[in-house]
Scaffold this motif. Sequence first.
Motif, mmCIF file in Angstrom:
data_model
loop_
_atom_site.group_PDB
_atom_site.id
_atom_site.type_symbol
_atom_site.label_atom_id
_atom_site.label_comp_id
_atom_site.label_asym_id
_atom_site.label_seq_id
_atom_site.Cartn_x
_atom_site.Cartn_y
_atom_site.Cartn_z
ATOM 1 N N PHE A 1 -18.427 13.836 31.319
ATOM 2 C CA PHE A 1 -18.663 15.024 30.508
ATOM 3 C C PHE A 1 -20.122 15.457 30.628
ATOM 4 C CE2 PHE A 1 -19.627 17.138 26.449
ATOM 5 C CZ PHE A 1 -18.671 18.138 26.492
ATOM 6 N N GLN A 2 -21.043 14.485 30.663
ATOM 7 C CA GLN A 2 -22.452 14.828 30.852
ATOM 8 C C GLN A 2 -22.670 15.526 32.191
ATOM 9 O OE1 GLN A 2 -25.642 12.215 29.779
ATOM 10 N NE2 GLN A 2 -24.316 10.865 28.554
ATOM 11 N N PHE A 3 -21.960 15.050 33.216
ATOM 12 C CA PHE A 3 -22.084 15.670 34.543
ATOM 13 C C PHE A 3 -21.665 17.142 34.492
ATOM 14 C CE2 PHE A 3 -20.333 16.942 38.623
ATOM 15 C CZ PHE A 3 -21.340 16.573 39.509
ATOM 16 N N ILE A 4 -20.546 17.419 33.813
ATOM 17 C CA ILE A 4 -20.064 18.803 33.702
ATOM 18 C C ILE A 4 -21.066 19.652 32.935
ATOM 19 C CG2 ILE A 4 -18.281 20.270 32.691
ATOM 20 C CD1 ILE A 4 -16.279 18.045 33.252
ATOM 21 N N MET A 5 -21.552 19.141 31.826
ATOM 22 C CA MET A 5 -22.485 19.912 31.013
ATOM 23 C C MET A 5 -23.809 20.134 31.736
ATOM 24 S SD MET A 5 -20.756 20.683 28.368
ATOM 25 C CE MET A 5 -22.006 21.330 27.270
ATOM 26 N N GLN A 6 -24.263 19.131 32.478
ATOM 27 C CA GLN A 6 -25.549 19.254 33.159
ATOM 28 C C GLN A 6 -25.487 20.249 34.312
ATOM 29 O OE1 GLN A 6 -27.191 15.549 34.530
ATOM 30 N NE2 GLN A 6 -29.092 16.465 35.239
ATOM 31 N N HIS A 7 -24.362 20.322 34.994
ATOM 32 C CA HIS A 7 -24.267 21.172 36.172
ATOM 33 C C HIS A 7 -23.564 22.505 35.925
ATOM 34 C CE1 HIS A 7 -25.012 17.156 37.880
ATOM 35 N NE2 HIS A 7 -25.612 17.804 38.861
ATOM 36 N N ILE A 8 -22.831 22.592 34.815
ATOM 37 C CA ILE A 8 -22.089 23.833 34.565
ATOM 38 C C ILE A 8 -22.354 24.378 33.166
ATOM 39 C CG2 ILE A 8 -19.785 24.872 34.436
ATOM 40 C CD1 ILE A 8 -18.805 22.757 36.395
ATOM 41 N N GLY A 9 -22.173 23.533 32.138
ATOM 42 C CA GLY A 9 -22.224 24.016 30.764
ATOM 43 C C GLY A 9 -23.604 24.381 30.272
ATOM 44 N N MET A 10 -24.537 23.423 30.278
ATOM 45 C CA MET A 10 -25.887 23.639 29.752
ATOM 46 C C MET A 10 -26.913 22.990 30.674
ATOM 47 S SD MET A 10 -25.430 23.202 25.650
ATOM 48 C CE MET A 10 -24.397 24.348 24.726
ATOM 49 N N PRO A 11 -27.146 23.553 31.823
ATOM 50 C CA PRO A 11 -28.060 22.922 32.784
ATOM 51 C C PRO A 11 -29.532 23.032 32.405
ATOM 52 C CG PRO A 11 -27.238 25.004 33.640
ATOM 53 C CD PRO A 11 -26.483 24.748 32.379
ATOM 54 N N GLU B 1 -32.999 26.797 28.208
ATOM 55 C CA GLU B 1 -32.792 28.202 27.846
ATOM 56 C C GLU B 1 -31.307 28.499 27.612
ATOM 57 O OE1 GLU B 1 -36.578 27.584 29.715
ATOM 58 O OE2 GLU B 1 -34.543 27.153 30.443
ATOM 59 N N ILE B 2 -30.488 27.976 28.508
ATOM 60 C CA ILE B 2 -29.041 28.193 28.355
ATOM 61 C C ILE B 2 -28.530 27.457 27.123
ATOM 62 C CG2 ILE B 2 -26.793 27.712 29.397
ATOM 63 C CD1 ILE B 2 -28.007 28.249 32.112
ATOM 64 N N ALA B 3 -29.094 26.289 26.841
ATOM 65 C CA ALA B 3 -28.678 25.529 25.664
ATOM 66 C C ALA B 3 -28.971 26.297 24.381
ATOM 67 C CB ALA B 3 -29.368 24.172 25.648
ATOM 68 N N VAL B 4 -30.161 26.897 24.295
ATOM 69 C CA VAL B 4 -30.525 27.672 23.105
ATOM 70 C C VAL B 4 -29.604 28.882 22.958
ATOM 71 C CG1 VAL B 4 -32.307 29.094 22.048
ATOM 72 C CG2 VAL B 4 -32.920 26.897 23.092
ATOM 73 N N ALA B 5 -29.345 29.568 24.058
ATOM 74 C CA ALA B 5 -28.439 30.713 24.011
ATOM 75 C C ALA B 5 -27.043 30.275 23.585
ATOM 76 C CB ALA B 5 -28.379 31.390 25.385
ATOM 77 N N GLY B 6 -26.606 29.106 24.094
ATOM 78 C CA GLY B 6 -25.301 28.580 23.709
ATOM 79 C C GLY B 6 -25.217 28.277 22.232
#
Length: 674
Positions: free
Chosen positions: A544-554, A557-562
């Motif tokens: 799950f970390q792999f998916i989030m790191q490469h797709i979900g919240m890399p 900036e994207i994490a804050v927007a999410g």
Amino acid sequence: MDQQKNIVIIGAGYAGVAAAKVLAKKYKKDNSVTITLIDRHSYQTMMTELHEVAGARVEPEAIQYDLRRLFAHTKVRIVTDEVTKVDHGGKTVFTKTGTFSYDYLVLGMGSEPNDFGIPGVKEHGFTLWSLEDAVKIRLHIEETVRKAALIHDEKERQAMLTFAVAGSGFTGIEMVGELMEWRDRLAKTHKINKNEIRLMVIEAAPTILNLLGRKDADVAEAYMLKQGVDILKDSMIVELSGDAVVLKSGERIPTHTLIWTAGIKANTDVADYNMEQARAGRLAVNEFMEAKGLEDVYVIGDLAYLEDAEGQPNPQIVEAAEQTGHCAASNIIADISGGEKHAYKGKYHGFMVSIGARYGVADLSGIHLKGWFAILVKHMVNLFYFFNMGTGFYMWRYVEHEFFHVKDNRQIFRGLLTRYGNVLWSLPLRLIMGFFWLNQALGKIYGHHVWGEATRGFENIRGFFGSYEDGTMGIFPAIGHMFNEMLLGIGSDSWLVDHSIRMPFPWLHGDALSGATATATSGATGAGATEWALPIIAEAPGWFQFIMQHIGMPTPEIAVAGQFVIVFFQLIMGFALIAGLFTWLFSFAGAGLLVVLLLSAMLGWDNFWAIPASIALMNGAGRTLGLDYYVQPWIQKQLHRLWYGEVKSIYSDHKNDPSAQTDKSIKPLKSIKG
């Protein structure tokens, strides 16, 4: 290809629809080929499920598939009409309302019941070979039981409550299987003992289900006997009157209902087509499915007679119908576009018979199934049929009618999936989930400390009114206190003001931040509580970390927007669930979000209950005191109209019907010369 080619298909059964689908796909962008499908009905009937309508398991619309929907956005022209004549010399089809020139003609009108001339069958028997037949049987049985319940004469009452099926092929056995399961409801509704309803199968041969192997047939027979069905073998019917069946042995069986499934023959409409006939009136074809003695005329489905082996014609089953349709279509394509024609070679994957909704027997190329698994396979086969047809609409409709819109537990999962449970009792849960998401959203908007103070009054509610020295208060003062605190503004730890990253992923923080630390500092699983529950899992799984790191919240900036998106999404979900708007969609999305929080090591046991609660609300909870009662039917109606156009009882695409959703580049048929 410059020369115009007109293909006319008569009959929208399994074979005709299959051929039309293949041709439509091949010539989707070829304006020199037109395809016209003519049928007396505006819909295809799922013939294999007629017994379900006759036995009151599903409603008639469950097995009606509108041709406009089946051929939406294809070049197939749909014509609802009755063919009166075929002129092979002039290559013209005549109907009651028009004429159609053809270069290639495909005949797929199927078959019809064969009473073998037995006296009284035509006048007093009930056939099961059309939707009209199924509805007629259903209404007759309901009315007969209703009348019988008021009859005092025992012999007359027993005759009325005896329901006989002639023939033990798949149709006959499936029909008696439905009657077995309907019997309880009929008895309960009309206040009679179910044992008064006698069901019987009358077969002229010494065995039943002769397309199956004997072992499978014996299993089916044993099940029916256990359910109280009388099976009379070696019992040829020689006469039928309005109140009795007479057997060759001389035995007279009093009954007002005989459902005739003992034989079929070719559609008698083709008798005037001047074509070579074979056994039971079927039309003789060569190995390419071409009518013998004629050019550019193909015969498919039950209507075609081609011996797979010496003395063994192609079986009159759905698989054979579809395969003959595909064969004819591919050979027409070879003739028009060039290529080698292919001889028909039937490849059948086995046989299966349902005995009611919960039990079946199947032989799938040597794999023998019975009971629950056989019925499950039958459903999978039917769904695969719709998948091959490219109609997601009817796939879903099939699931609805076979699993959700079912009464009296007449499906393989009994009553577990039915929608007829009272969704009124889901209303409290829907409101609780709505306020749950509002609490989550407002806690993030106002910040942990401000929202904690605002909701403090709800921690220990004491009645409806009053505030007390120990800080407790009634419901209404607590609400007033909450709004007063909210008017003071948002706190410094609001997700809208403080752009700190709340997600417990190391690559966003530059350190090995644990899930527990992130949860404790961010308040991701709740707002208003003074202490945060530890997460259910300590650290997100590696995959799950792999998916989030490469797709979900890399990136941060994207994490804050999410995080901003999550806040407003939770707010919308809360209001939508309270209002009962798009309940299924938001419940599904809510369950998904909670699972993501769980896998992110941000969900504690205190809020785990919300996952099964969200799943429970996917039962249509918005239809009771909710906007879904009005909004969803309206949206469905608009989407159907946009995608399919106007669904009608009569199609006349050859007259350039303005409602036709066909390829706009095709010219009206009347402008095409033969």
